[in-house]
Motif scaffolding. Structure first.
Motif, PDB file in Angstrom:
ATOM      1  N   VAL A   1      55.369  39.228  22.730  1.00 40.90           N
ATOM      2  CA  VAL A   1      56.142  38.119  23.283  1.00 40.90           C
ATOM      3  C   VAL A   1      57.090  38.661  24.348  1.00 40.90           C
ATOM      4  CG1 VAL A   1      57.751  36.257  22.762  1.00 40.90           C
ATOM      5  CG2 VAL A   1      55.970  36.865  21.106  1.00 40.90           C
ATOM      6  N   ASP A   2      57.194  37.953  25.466  1.00 41.73           N
ATOM      7  CA  ASP A   2      58.075  38.381  26.556  1.00 41.73           C
ATOM      8  C   ASP A   2      59.521  38.511  26.082  1.00 41.73           C
ATOM      9  OD1 ASP A   2      55.901  38.296  28.193  1.00 41.73           O
ATOM     10  OD2 ASP A   2      56.512  36.504  29.304  1.00 41.73           O
ATOM     11  N   LEU A   3      60.261  39.414  26.737  1.00 39.48           N
ATOM     12  CA  LEU A   3      61.686  39.549  26.459  1.00 39.48           C
ATOM     13  C   LEU A   3      62.488  38.396  27.065  1.00 39.48           C
ATOM     14  CD1 LEU A   3      64.094  41.312  25.437  1.00 39.48           C
ATOM     15  CD2 LEU A   3      64.083  42.399  27.699  1.00 39.48           C
ATOM     16  N   ASP A   4      61.978  37.803  28.140  1.00 35.16           N
ATOM     17  CA  ASP A   4      62.717  36.830  28.941  1.00 35.16           C
ATOM     18  C   ASP A   4      63.437  35.745  28.129  1.00 35.16           C
ATOM     19  OD1 ASP A   4      63.620  35.536  31.313  1.00 35.16           O
ATOM     20  OD2 ASP A   4      61.916  34.171  31.208  1.00 35.16           O
ATOM     21  N   PRO A   5      62.817  35.078  27.158  1.00 36.71           N
ATOM     22  CA  PRO A   5      63.534  33.997  26.458  1.00 36.71           C
ATOM     23  C   PRO A   5      64.524  34.486  25.407  1.00 36.71           C
ATOM     24  CG  PRO A   5      61.333  34.218  25.553  1.00 36.71           C
ATOM     25  CD  PRO A   5      61.409  35.169  26.719  1.00 36.71           C
ATOM     26  N   TYR A   6      64.694  35.792  25.273  1.00 36.40           N
ATOM     27  CA  TYR A   6      65.587  36.337  24.241  1.00 36.40           C
ATOM     28  C   TYR A   6      66.914  36.845  24.808  1.00 36.40           C
ATOM     29  CZ  TYR A   6      61.667  36.076  21.018  1.00 36.40           C
ATOM     30  OH  TYR A   6      60.635  35.625  20.218  1.00 36.40           O
ATOM     31  N   TYR A   7      67.130  36.690  26.098  1.00 33.57           N
ATOM     32  CA  TYR A   7      68.434  37.108  26.627  1.00 33.57           C
ATOM     33  C   TYR A   7      68.889  36.130  27.691  1.00 33.57           C
ATOM     34  CZ  TYR A   7      66.369  38.934  30.965  1.00 33.57           C
ATOM     35  OH  TYR A   7      65.721  39.056  32.174  1.00 33.57           O
ATOM     36  N   ILE A   8      70.205  36.074  27.863  1.00 28.94           N
ATOM     37  CA  ILE A   8      70.801  35.224  28.881  1.00 28.94           C
ATOM     38  C   ILE A   8      72.139  35.841  29.272  1.00 28.94           C
ATOM     39  CG2 ILE A   8      71.996  33.716  27.236  1.00 28.94           C
ATOM     40  CD1 ILE A   8      71.231  31.379  29.188  1.00 28.94           C
TER      41      ILE A   8
ATOM     42  N   PRO B   1      81.452  38.378  32.921  1.00 29.84           N
ATOM     43  CA  PRO B   1      80.301  37.743  32.280  1.00 29.84           C
ATOM     44  C   PRO B   1      79.667  38.635  31.225  1.00 29.84           C
ATOM     45  CG  PRO B   1      79.710  38.526  34.463  1.00 29.84           C
ATOM     46  CD  PRO B   1      81.188  38.740  34.320  1.00 29.84           C
ATOM     47  N   GLU B   2      79.066  38.002  30.215  1.00 28.44           N
ATOM     48  CA  GLU B   2      78.417  38.716  29.123  1.00 28.44           C
ATOM     49  C   GLU B   2      76.902  38.780  29.324  1.00 28.44           C
ATOM     50  OE1 GLU B   2      82.189  37.066  27.215  1.00 28.44           O
ATOM     51  OE2 GLU B   2      80.749  36.438  28.729  1.00 28.44           O
ATOM     52  N   PHE B   3      76.302  39.777  28.679  1.00 27.31           N
ATOM     53  CA  PHE B   3      74.851  39.858  28.516  1.00 27.31           C
ATOM     54  C   PHE B   3      74.576  39.561  27.042  1.00 27.31           C
ATOM     55  CE2 PHE B   3      71.261  42.324  26.919  1.00 27.31           C
ATOM     56  CZ  PHE B   3      70.241  41.961  27.773  1.00 27.31           C
ATOM     57  N   PHE B   4      73.876  38.455  26.759  1.00 28.93           N
ATOM     58  CA  PHE B   4      73.596  38.072  25.381  1.00 28.93           C
ATOM     59  C   PHE B   4      72.125  38.327  25.050  1.00 28.93           C
ATOM     60  CE2 PHE B   4      77.535  35.638  25.578  1.00 28.93           C
ATOM     61  CZ  PHE B   4      78.021  35.807  24.285  1.00 28.93           C
TER      62      PHE B   4
ATOM     63  N   VAL C   1      72.784  37.840  17.205  1.00 27.20           N
ATOM     64  CA  VAL C   1      73.346  37.482  18.506  1.00 27.20           C
ATOM     65  C   VAL C   1      74.271  38.636  18.894  1.00 27.20           C
ATOM     66  CG1 VAL C   1      74.784  35.885  19.814  1.00 27.20           C
ATOM     67  CG2 VAL C   1      73.279  35.006  18.015  1.00 27.20           C
ATOM     68  N   LEU C   2      73.961  39.302  19.992  1.00 26.51           N
ATOM     69  CA  LEU C   2      74.765  40.428  20.457  1.00 26.51           C
ATOM     70  C   LEU C   2      75.130  40.195  21.918  1.00 26.51           C
ATOM     71  CD1 LEU C   2      75.940  43.326  20.065  1.00 26.51           C
ATOM     72  CD2 LEU C   2      73.739  44.199  20.851  1.00 26.51           C
ATOM     73  N   GLY C   3      76.425  40.136  22.197  1.00 27.62           N
ATOM     74  CA  GLY C   3      76.879  39.912  23.567  1.00 27.62           C
ATOM     75  C   GLY C   3      77.767  41.043  24.050  1.00 27.62           C
ATOM     76  N   ILE C   4      77.428  41.650  25.169  1.00 27.21           N
ATOM     77  CA  ILE C   4      78.237  42.730  25.750  1.00 27.21           C
ATOM     78  C   ILE C   4      78.958  42.175  26.975  1.00 27.21           C
ATOM     79  CG2 ILE C   4      78.199  45.017  26.817  1.00 27.21           C
ATOM     80  CD1 ILE C   4      75.669  45.600  25.218  1.00 27.21           C
ATOM     81  N   GLU C   5      80.293  42.293  26.972  1.00 25.90           N
ATOM     82  CA  GLU C   5      81.082  41.727  28.064  1.00 25.90           C
ATOM     83  C   GLU C   5      81.605  42.778  29.032  1.00 25.90           C
ATOM     84  OE1 GLU C   5      84.646  38.563  28.242  1.00 25.90           O
ATOM     85  OE2 GLU C   5      85.218  40.516  27.439  1.00 25.90           O
TER      86      GLU C   5
END
Length: 510
Positions: free
Chosen positions: A320-327, A337-340, A496-500
């Motif tokens: 499965v592509d990574l694309d739909p798992y991060y925003i 801005p964060e990377f989630f 859910v992991l978000g790096i700011e």
């Protein structure tokens, strides 16, 4: 004769006793008077002195550095920067600029504890004159200070995770086209509905909504919608993208869907709503976790990019592509801005119950347990670290973490979730790294209701010398894992992991 002596003796003794009693009475009266005499009242310290002490404890040094300015808290109390005093060399005017998203200067830190430093990068033509703290104190830069007030053996903190990096994060993820996810219910991309620069309209049931300010344009939105279409009596979810995609999401995404919308601009008549409430600010809405039911989400506007993923069957897949798992995007509107990274879809679980599983209105059981097949590695290539010059690196990271295991350490083994290190691009490996494991991270959240707080960690990295590894330009890199697929009812957490924020301070090699 004897009788006379006895009488005189008795009179003498009586005199002594009387004198003793008199002394005792006088002493008692004196003690009573002393202990009960008026004393000066006890008062609290003069408030003026207290305020003066607080004022004197605030000390700030401001000076220039390469590419900007530094603000160093040399006092003994916290300083919060609220305004910047700037001189515009073109108009020869002095202006006040409030720190934040629209500030004329990019500020790494607004709250400084004693000994902490913030760095500022201002627009061309602007010179930092001073700062105004949140309690109204003004600190002015000494014009005679022409060199940075820094420890000679250190380099000022550099921000690695800038809005420019986050808005183009795909350029920094190693081999992003080759990254794949394990999924217990596979998602496939609907190419006919995945477009760029197009009008989009969604009315759908969603189990999780993440709505963020776009790092490329704070007036626009980045949105991730997660859910399943076959939902009770309201199975009327619909998606329209451009003029060619008109999708009944209740059928096409009945088992599971993920819709990613980037740089969504909204004008009059457009909307971003969750459960009937227009969004005035960004947020994470864990509808199914917190309320036990999905939210009704409505989104319309013009998007820079739309990606649509749906599940056509409950078959698992490791492709499965990574694309739909991060925003990406700004959650707390502080300019960073964060990377989630998000593998959470539906609900929670435990050591005796599979995580992230639902039964649709068509009585189909869907399990959405996802995991990484290899680390998601972000390599910050804009800042090489020369091992001939530097001996140590301190990485400051601000991030959030959540997972859906109600009994956490009983449900999951202690596995690595996050790695921070020095990366050698020639060998495609770390020369030195540190890590955070699940047991450490699950201390910082509550599973239900979904709550988490920002975590700040400093990582000290040793930079191997040229004698150990040769002359190298190394890079700071981060590995992100979801190490939990599924082993019966255990090791099945979704996260859910978000790096700011990522800041770098280098120590020079002697």
């Amino acid at each position: 004769m004897r009788l006379g002596l006895d009488q005189r003796f008795r009179r003498g003794v009586g005199g002594v006793v009387s004198a003793a009693l008199a002394v005792a009475i006088i002493t008692a009266v004196a003690l009573y008077a002393y202990t009960n005499m008026l004393k000066p009242p006890t008062v609290s310290p003069d408030p003026v002195l207290r305020v003066l002490d607080e004022y004197l404890s605030n000390k700030v040094v401001i000076g220039p550095m390469v590419g900007g300015y530094y603000v160093l808290n040399t006092g003994s109390s916290t300083v919060v920067i609220e305004y910047l005093v700037l001189r515009d060399v073109r108009t020869e005017s002095i202006t006040l600029s409030k720190v934040g998203i629209d500030s004329a200067c990019f500020t790494t830190k607004t709250t400084m504890q004693p000994g902490e430093m913030s760095t500022l990068n201002c627009r061309d033509g602007l010179i930092l004159v001073g700062i105004v703290s949140s309690d109204g104190k003004i600190f002015v830069r000494d014009p005679k200070l022409t060199v940075p007030y820094l420890i000679p053996r250190a380099v000022p903190q550099k921000v690695l995770f800038t809005p420019e990096v986050v808005s183009s994060v795909e350029q920094y993820i190693e081999s992003i086209d080759l990254l794949r996810m394990n999924s217990s219910t596979a998602l496939a991309k609907l190419e006919a509905c995945s477009m760029s620069n197009v009008r989009v309209s969604i009315k759908a049931n969603a189990s999780l909504v993440i709505a963020l300010r776009s790092p490329a344009d704070p007036s626009a939105w980045n949105i991730l919608l997660v859910g399943y279409g076959a939902y009770g009596r309201r199975s009327n979810s619909w998606l329209t993208v451009g003029s060619t995609c008109d999708l009944n999401l209740s059928k096409a995404g009945s088992l599971r869907f993920r819709i990613k919308i980037e740089n969504l601009s909204i004008v009059s008549g457009d909307k971003v709503e969750v459960s009937g409430s227009p969004l005035a600010s960004p947020g994470i809405f864990p509808c199914l976790v917190n309320t036990g039911k999905q939210c009704w989400a409505e989104v319309s506007g013009t998007a820079g990019r739309v990606s649509v993923y749906v599940a056509s069957s409950t078959s698992p897949s490791a492709n499965v592509d990574l694309d739909p798992y991060y925003i990406t995007g700004d959650l707390d509107e502080n300019g960073y801005p964060e990377f989630f990274f998000v593998t959470q879809d539906f609900t929670t679980g435990s050591s005796s119950q599979v995580n992230d599983v639902i039964t649709t209105s068509t009585r189909t059981t869907v399990t959405a347990v996802d995991s990484t097949t290899r680390p998601i590695r972000l390599i910050l290539t804009d800042t090489p670290v020369n091992n001939t010059k530097y001996a140590t690196a301190v990485i400051s990271m601000r991030f959030v973490f959540w997972d859906n295991s109600a009994d956490d350490i009983t449900d999951n083994d202690n596995r690595i979730v996050l790695v921070v290190g020095l990366y050698d691009p020639e060998k495609s490996s770390y020369v030195y790294s540190v890590s955070l494991s699940y047991f450490e991270l699950c201390r910082y959240r509550t599973v239900k209701p979904m709550t988490f707080s920002y975590i700040v960690k400093d990582f000290l990295l040793y930079i191997p010398s040229p004698a150990e590894i040769g002359y190298k330009n190394l890079y700071i890199a981060i590995d992100i894992f979801d190490p939990y697929g599924r082993e019966e009812t255990r090791n099945d957490a979704d996260i859910v992991l978000g790096i700011e924020y990522l800041g770098l301070v280098l120590g020079v090699r002697i």
